[in-house]
Design an enzyme around this catalytic site. Structure first.
Site, PDB file in Angstrom:
ATOM      1  N   LYS A  93       1.134  -1.335   0.350  1.00 19.52           N
ATOM      2  CA  LYS A  93       0.069   0.476  -0.446  1.00 19.52           C
ATOM      3  C   LYS A  93       0.626   1.220   0.255  1.00 19.52           C
ATOM      4  O   LYS A  93       0.300   2.394  -0.338  1.00 19.52           O
ATOM      5  CB  LYS A  93      -0.842  -0.293   1.366  1.00 19.52           C
ATOM      6  CG  LYS A  93      -0.270   0.842   2.722  1.00 19.52           C
ATOM      7  CD  LYS A  93      -1.752   0.989   3.427  1.00 19.52           C
ATOM      8  CE  LYS A  93      -1.208   1.143   4.470  1.00 19.52           C
ATOM      9  NZ  LYS A  93      -0.497  -0.155   5.938  1.00 19.52           N
ATOM     10  N   HIS A 130       1.684  -3.694  15.020  1.00 20.81           N
ATOM     11  CA  HIS A 130       2.784  -2.448  14.002  1.00 20.81           C
ATOM     12  C   HIS A 130       3.125  -1.587  15.352  1.00 20.81           C
ATOM     13  O   HIS A 130       1.692  -1.484  15.731  1.00 20.81           O
ATOM     14  CB  HIS A 130       1.368  -2.284  13.254  1.00 20.81           C
ATOM     15  CG  HIS A 130       2.189  -1.110  11.663  1.00 20.81           C
ATOM     16  ND1 HIS A 130       2.664  -0.157  11.978  1.00 20.81           N
ATOM     17  CD2 HIS A 130       2.342  -1.350  10.399  1.00 20.81           C
ATOM     18  CE1 HIS A 130       2.988   0.282  11.313  1.00 20.81           C
ATOM     19  NE2 HIS A 130       2.989  -0.120  10.341  1.00 20.81           N
ATOM     20  N   SER A 189       2.650   3.802  12.343  1.00 24.14           N
ATOM     21  CA  SER A 189       3.280   3.715  10.307  1.00 24.14           C
ATOM     22  C   SER A 189       4.054   5.249  11.554  1.00 24.14           C
ATOM     23  O   SER A 189       3.468   6.372  11.517  1.00 24.14           O
ATOM     24  CB  SER A 189       2.575   4.281   9.967  1.00 24.14           C
ATOM     25  OG  SER A 189       3.647   4.075   8.157  1.00 24.14           O
ATOM     26  N   GLY A 191       6.367   0.793  10.285  1.00 24.33           N
ATOM     27  CA  GLY A 191       7.112   1.552  11.382  1.00 24.33           C
ATOM     28  C   GLY A 191       8.969   1.528  10.924  1.00 24.33           C
ATOM     29  O   GLY A 191       8.692   3.231  11.748  1.00 24.33           O
ATOM     30  N   GLU A 196       7.180  -6.337   8.057  1.00 21.43           N
ATOM     31  CA  GLU A 196       6.016  -5.549   7.521  1.00 21.43           C
ATOM     32  C   GLU A 196       6.920  -4.402   6.059  1.00 21.43           C
ATOM     33  O   GLU A 196       5.727  -3.620   7.034  1.00 21.43           O
ATOM     34  CB  GLU A 196       5.122  -6.032   7.745  1.00 21.43           C
ATOM     35  CG  GLU A 196       4.040  -7.016   7.764  1.00 21.43           C
ATOM     36  CD  GLU A 196       2.870  -6.407   7.886  1.00 21.43           C
ATOM     37  OE1 GLU A 196       2.323  -5.759   8.589  1.00 21.43           O
ATOM     38  OE2 GLU A 196       2.802  -7.680   8.458  1.00 21.43           O
ATOM     39  N   PRO A 197       7.849  -3.763   6.197  1.00 24.02           N
ATOM     40  CA  PRO A 197       8.269  -2.434   6.211  1.00 24.02           C
ATOM     41  C   PRO A 197       7.212  -1.780   5.207  1.00 24.02           C
ATOM     42  O   PRO A 197       7.441  -2.894   3.783  1.00 24.02           O
ATOM     43  CB  PRO A 197       9.892  -2.461   5.971  1.00 24.02           C
ATOM     44  CG  PRO A 197       9.778  -3.854   5.426  1.00 24.02           C
ATOM     45  CD  PRO A 197       9.081  -4.690   6.092  1.00 24.02           C
ATOM     46  N   ARG A 201       7.426   2.588   4.220  1.00 15.33           N
ATOM     47  CA  ARG A 201       8.008   3.858   3.912  1.00 15.33           C
ATOM     48  C   ARG A 201       9.104   3.079   4.149  1.00 15.33           C
ATOM     49  O   ARG A 201      10.387   4.006   3.635  1.00 15.33           O
ATOM     50  CB  ARG A 201       7.438   4.626   4.763  1.00 15.33           C
ATOM     51  CG  ARG A 201       8.387   4.647   6.823  1.00 15.33           C
ATOM     52  CD  ARG A 201       7.556   6.222   7.212  1.00 15.33           C
ATOM     53  NE  ARG A 201       6.256   5.497   7.352  1.00 15.33           N
ATOM     54  CZ  ARG A 201       5.649   7.036   7.029  1.00 15.33           C
ATOM     55  NH1 ARG A 201       5.588   8.376   6.828  1.00 15.33           N
ATOM     56  NH2 ARG A 201       3.929   6.782   7.561  1.00 15.33           N
ATOM     57  N   PHE A 261      -2.935  12.907   4.878  1.00 13.96           N
ATOM     58  CA  PHE A 261      -3.159  11.567   5.528  1.00 13.96           C
ATOM     59  C   PHE A 261      -1.985  10.413   6.211  1.00 13.96           C
ATOM     60  O   PHE A 261      -1.945  10.127   7.164  1.00 13.96           O
ATOM     61  CB  PHE A 261      -2.733  10.680   3.959  1.00 13.96           C
ATOM     62  CG  PHE A 261      -4.414  11.219   2.873  1.00 13.96           C
ATOM     63  CD1 PHE A 261      -6.132  11.635   4.132  1.00 13.96           C
ATOM     64  CD2 PHE A 261      -4.508  10.328   1.764  1.00 13.96           C
ATOM     65  CE1 PHE A 261      -6.748  11.798   3.560  1.00 13.96           C
ATOM     66  CE2 PHE A 261      -5.556  10.699   1.369  1.00 13.96           C
ATOM     67  CZ  PHE A 261      -6.393  11.569   2.183  1.00 13.96           C
ATOM     68  N   ASP A 262      -0.769  11.702   6.291  1.00 11.77           N
ATOM     69  CA  ASP A 262       0.157  10.353   6.282  1.00 11.77           C
ATOM     70  C   ASP A 262       1.004  12.184   7.337  1.00 11.77           C
ATOM     71  O   ASP A 262       2.401  11.458   7.989  1.00 11.77           O
ATOM     72  CB  ASP A 262       0.880  11.006   5.110  1.00 11.77           C
ATOM     73  CG  ASP A 262       2.450   9.435   5.745  1.00 11.77           C
ATOM     74  OD1 ASP A 262       1.612   8.544   6.863  1.00 11.77           O
ATOM     75  OD2 ASP A 262       3.681   9.290   5.182  1.00 11.77           O
ATOM     76  N   ASP A 279      -9.255  23.822  -4.387  1.00 13.79           N
ATOM     77  CA  ASP A 279      -9.791  23.942  -2.297  1.00 13.79           C
ATOM     78  C   ASP A 279      -8.744  25.014  -1.614  1.00 13.79           C
ATOM     79  O   ASP A 279      -7.645  24.826  -2.314  1.00 13.79           O
ATOM     80  CB  ASP A 279     -10.120  22.455  -2.470  1.00 13.79           C
ATOM     81  CG  ASP A 279     -10.433  22.907  -0.917  1.00 13.79           C
ATOM     82  OD1 ASP A 279     -10.437  24.000  -0.100  1.00 13.79           O
ATOM     83  OD2 ASP A 279     -10.772  21.315  -0.502  1.00 13.79           O
ATOM     84  N   TYR A 308       3.619   6.634   0.230  1.00 14.69           N
ATOM     85  CA  TYR A 308       2.248   7.919   0.988  1.00 14.69           C
ATOM     86  C   TYR A 308       2.198   8.811  -0.350  1.00 14.69           C
ATOM     87  O   TYR A 308       1.944   9.794   0.456  1.00 14.69           O
ATOM     88  CB  TYR A 308       1.662   7.102   2.290  1.00 14.69           C
ATOM     89  CG  TYR A 308       2.468   5.988   3.081  1.00 14.69           C
ATOM     90  CD1 TYR A 308       1.379   5.044   2.719  1.00 14.69           C
ATOM     91  CD2 TYR A 308       2.847   6.593   3.796  1.00 14.69           C
ATOM     92  CE1 TYR A 308       1.415   3.801   3.561  1.00 14.69           C
ATOM     93  CE2 TYR A 308       2.833   4.618   4.831  1.00 14.69           C
ATOM     94  CZ  TYR A 308       2.938   3.875   4.526  1.00 14.69           C
ATOM     95  OH  TYR A 308       3.055   2.362   5.200  1.00 14.69           O
TER      96      TYR A 308
HETATM   97  C1  LIG Z   1       0.722   0.291   6.404  1.00 11.16           C
HETATM   98  C2  LIG Z   1       1.503  -0.896   7.178  1.00 11.16           C
HETATM   99  C3  LIG Z   1       2.361  -1.178   6.936  1.00 11.16           C
HETATM  100  C4  LIG Z   1       3.618  -0.569   6.396  1.00 11.16           C
HETATM  101  O1  LIG Z   1       3.755   0.155   7.252  1.00 11.16           O
HETATM  102  P1  LIG Z   1       4.913   1.467   6.879  1.00 11.16           P
HETATM  103  O2  LIG Z   1       5.229   1.778   8.654  1.00 11.16           O
HETATM  104  O3  LIG Z   1       5.221   2.088   5.735  1.00 11.16           O
HETATM  105  O4  LIG Z   1       6.092  -0.110   7.175  1.00 11.16           O
HETATM  106  C5  LIG Z   1       2.654  -2.011   7.489  1.00 11.16           C
HETATM  107  N1  LIG Z   1       2.095  -3.726   8.008  1.00 11.16           N
HETATM  108  C6  LIG Z   1       0.093  -3.586   7.894  1.00 11.16           C
HETATM  109  C7  LIG Z   1      -0.579  -3.820   8.333  1.00 11.16           C
HETATM  110  C8  LIG Z   1       0.401  -1.935   7.477  1.00 11.16           C
HETATM  111  O5  LIG Z   1      -1.745  -1.205   7.114  1.00 11.16           O
END
Ligand SMILES: *Cc1c(COP(=O)(O)O)cnc(C)c1O
Length: 463
Positions: free
Chosen positions: A99, A228, A231, A268, A300-301, A303, A355-356, A390, A419
């Site tokens: 994502k 997690h 982020s 994160g 799950e990296p 960013r 958003f971020d 806007d 993002y």
């Molecule tokens: C968004 C997300 C991530 C990625 O997070 P980062 O902060 O970009 O590393 C990993 N796992 C899950 C489940 C997420 O929703």
């Protein structure tokens, strides 16, 4: 990806001087630019060269929208981050969070590097598998709240690993994918993060025994634990507590008759704090999981892999500055005297501001048709706005920019890979900025080689 859309705090940072170009990479005439027939060419050389080339082309091009904003993606930055990952966290297999930036080149490079993929939807799973050459076992469906049809489709696609954090999800999975390999997502402290995810996901430890008992009753296979820390984490010491909670969840599993074999430490990871985070994480794993035989550790990296890989060039399409007498009246103050309007904004690439929770800093890419800006160039307090109608579309509320900056000049922004493109809209009829790709200068031969080899393997598979 955030709980609240808040405006970025005021920043009074000076604009960044243009960066000197260091292009060590000799031009390679045998460079195949069209590795993947459906993708734009993969160029070579320093990303700043491509930012400048894009500007030169736009200036010579009479077409409407010639001055359109564009990204330059430096794939060697992704490779560099991967090498850093392997050095600091050799025991942990990264599953890239799609994502964050589902760019086709990035996904292919990571596939070539052997990472896994964290997908959150049917669309992301299809996108990853459609690349070819990626075993569905390399995917974790890491959204704890999935549509039943998506679960059923994951089963059909042979995607078995998936997360859950509530009992309803277990009932759904028992119906739609009884053979799934489940990972319980637990709640950890995410108060030290730009984007807190705990308000939406994660089972508190107190709820875990009952959840696992329910899974057992439903004959489901729970294989491990995930979390997690939020982020954009800015206090990596939180990994210590997170790993200790994961340890408790492992023990709860034992009590119920499971023997977990997977620890998923989530995302994160921040570019600037990565080494620090790795050391907290490694120490915590060592103390809470001293015996790791038979334990697979994944992460799950998102960013971390991509934030530094993209820069964007934006054109100043309008300016509002006081005329003559008005200028004399406008006392020098912290209030911006000049407003610049650029051709990408918070409805596009700069959605990361809303958003971020990012604060972005422009630098001057070109001024008066020159790529050189003198260090002693006088500056004034300015603001930078996106192109839509806007007023929320503000990119920088206060920033010092050269007095001589005019319509037609270009502003650049670095670190725009995470993002950004993925959540850009076409609100008000503005197209999403396109991407120019380069293999960069850092070990670019290896980057190209990896992609070329991956391309030929996929092609072989398809024959
Ligand atoms: C968004 C997300 C991530 C990625 O997070 P980062 O902060 O970009 O590393 C990993 N796992 C899950 C489940 C997420 O929703």
């Amino acid at each position: 990806m955030s709980k609240l859309a808040v405006l970025a705090p005021l920043d009074y940072k000076h604009f960044i001087q243009p960066r000197p170009i260091i292009d060590e990479c000799p031009p390679d005439l045998n460079w195949p630019e069209d590795l993947f027939p459906d993708l734009p060419p993969l160029l070579h050389g320093h990303p700043d060269i491509h930012l400048r080339n894009g500007i030169l082309e736009a200036d010579q091009n009479p077409h409407p929208d010639a001055e359109r904003a564009f990204f330059v993606a430096d794939l060697s930055q992704v490779y560099k981050q991967h090498l850093r990952w392997r050095k600091c966290l050799p025991e942990i297999q990264p599953f890239y969070a799609v994502k964050c930036n589902p760019d086709p080149y990035i996904l292919r490079l990571l596939a070539a590097l052997g990472t896994g993929f964290d997908c959150a939807s049917n669309g992301e799973i299809s996108q990853v598998l459609s690349i070819g050459g990626i075993d569905p076992a390399r995917i974790i469906f890491a959204n704890p709240c999935k549509a039943v049809s998506f679960i059923r489709n994951a089963a059909k696609m042979d995607v078995h690993m998936m997360t859950f954090d509530n009992a309803d999800e277990l009932y759904k999975i028992a119906r739609a994918h009884p053979g799934a390999k489940l990972v319980v997502r637990i709640l950890t402290d995410d108060s030290k993060a730009l984007c807190q995810l705990g308000i939406k996901f994660g089972a508190p430890l107190a709820a875990v025994p009952a959840l696992l008992a329910k899974a057992k009753e439903l004959n489901l296979d729970v294989i491990g634990v995930s979390f997690h820390v939020g982020s954009g984490n800015y206090d990596p010491s939180v990994y210590t507590d997170a790993i200790s909670r994961a340890r408790s969840a492992f023990d709860m599993g034992e009590d119920i008759g499971y023997h977990f074999s997977l620890l998923d430490v989530g995302g994160g990871f921040e570019d600037a704090l990565f080494e620090q985070a790795s050391s907290y994480l490694t120490d915590a794993i060592e103390s809470y999981f001293p015996d790791r035989s038979g334990l697979r550790i994944i992460a799950e990296p998102g960013r971390f892999y991509v934030s530094t890989a993209f820069s964007i060039a934006t054109n100043i399409i309008a300016r509002r500055a006081p005329l003559g007498d008005e200028a004399a009246v406008a006392a020098p103050s912290e209030q911006p005297t000049v407003m610049y309007y650029i051709n990408d904004g918070v409805y596009g690439a700069f959605n990361c501001i809303l958003f971020d929770h990012q604060v972005v800093h422009p630098y001057v890419l070109s001024m008066g048709k020159s790529f050189h800006v003198a260090a002693n160039e006088p500056v004034q307090t300015s603001s930078v706005w996106g192109p839509t109608c806007d007023s929320i579309d503000c990119v920088c509320r206060t920033v010092s920019l050269p007095v001589g900056l005019r319509v037609g000049d270009w502003l650049g922004f670095a670190n725009m890979g995470a993002y950004t493109v993925c959540a850009a809209s076409q609100f008000n009829g503005f197209q999403v900025s396109k991407v120019v790709y380069t293999a960069g200068v850092f070990r670019s031969g290896e980057v190209r080689g990896l992609l070329a080899q991956f391309a030929s393997e996929v092609e072989k598979d398809n024959v």
